[in-house]
Design a protein around this motif. Structure first.
Motif, PDB file in Angstrom:
ATOM      1  N   SER A  37       0.486  -1.384   0.171  1.00 38.66           N
ATOM      2  CA  SER A  37      -0.431   0.214   0.271  1.00 38.66           C
ATOM      3  C   SER A  37       0.835   1.376   0.319  1.00 38.66           C
ATOM      4  O   SER A  37       0.257   2.440   0.004  1.00 38.66           O
ATOM      5  CB  SER A  37      -1.256   0.274   0.993  1.00 38.66           C
ATOM      6  N   GLU A  46      -7.863   0.221 -10.700  1.00 40.07           N
ATOM      7  CA  GLU A  46      -8.210   0.138  -9.009  1.00 40.07           C
ATOM      8  C   GLU A  46      -7.722   0.999  -8.234  1.00 40.07           C
ATOM      9  O   GLU A  46      -8.600   1.621  -7.232  1.00 40.07           O
ATOM     10  CB  GLU A  46      -8.330  -1.229  -8.576  1.00 40.07           C
ATOM     11  N   GLU A  47      -6.353   1.169  -8.933  1.00 37.34           N
ATOM     12  CA  GLU A  47      -5.703   2.225  -7.386  1.00 37.34           C
ATOM     13  C   GLU A  47      -6.418   3.603  -8.442  1.00 37.34           C
ATOM     14  O   GLU A  47      -6.059   3.938  -6.714  1.00 37.34           O
ATOM     15  CB  GLU A  47      -4.218   1.796  -7.987  1.00 37.34           C
ATOM     16  N   THR A  50      -9.382   3.871  -5.948  1.00 34.35           N
ATOM     17  CA  THR A  50      -9.448   3.920  -4.110  1.00 34.35           C
ATOM     18  C   THR A  50      -8.293   5.893  -4.400  1.00 34.35           C
ATOM     19  O   THR A  50      -8.748   6.110  -3.896  1.00 34.35           O
ATOM     20  CB  THR A  50      -7.945   3.214  -4.124  1.00 34.35           C
ATOM     21  N   GLU A  53     -11.061   7.684  -4.546  1.00 36.99           N
ATOM     22  CA  GLU A  53     -12.262   8.066  -3.779  1.00 36.99           C
ATOM     23  C   GLU A  53     -11.910   7.901  -2.505  1.00 36.99           C
ATOM     24  O   GLU A  53     -12.528   9.151  -2.037  1.00 36.99           O
ATOM     25  CB  GLU A  53     -13.130   6.611  -4.168  1.00 36.99           C
ATOM     26  N   SER A  54     -10.694   7.292  -1.763  1.00 39.15           N
ATOM     27  CA  SER A  54     -10.463   7.732  -1.094  1.00 39.15           C
ATOM     28  C   SER A  54      -9.590   8.732  -0.364  1.00 39.15           C
ATOM     29  O   SER A  54      -9.871   9.327   0.310  1.00 39.15           O
ATOM     30  CB  SER A  54      -9.457   6.451  -0.292  1.00 39.15           C
TER      31      SER A  54
END
Length: 106
Positions: A37, A46-47, A50, A53-54
């Motif tokens: 991470s 997907e990364e 992330t 979004e995060s």
């Protein structure tokens, strides 16, 4: 071997704010302690999702459309493509700087 995440940021932002860097390092210390991470893979959809979004939406509170946010992530990826590693702290710092949100970490 430990990684100097602050030096990693300063490769791309030589005048990075020390207070912001220390606070970001403290906030993301756990994430940075895990090899899977600690780095951002810009080639992984997907990364990138992330990060969008995060970090951009949840942490920075951005409400821009996904296309705008994805373009910013891509821009940071292009800036960092000269390196062999894309440290999460550097990615997050550069994105926060781009969107004028460094004060969230003061």
């Amino acid at each position: 071997m430990t990684t100097d995440w602050i030096a990693d940021v300063k490769k791309y932002a030589p005048k990075a704010d020390e207070t912001v860097l220390q606070n970001m390092l403290s906030t993301y210390r756990l994430v940075l302690s895990h090899p899977d991470s600690a780095l951002v893979s810009f080639s992984d959809a997907e990364e990138r999702k992330t990060v969008r979004e995060s970090f951009l939406k949840k942490k920075l509170g951005l409400t821009d459309d996904d296309t705008t946010l994805d373009a910013a992530i891509k821009e940071v990826g292009a800036k960092m493509k000269d390196g062999t590693r894309n440290g999460r702290l550097a990615v997050y710092y550069l994105l926060a700087e781009k969107f004028g949100k460094l004060d969230l970490f003061r």
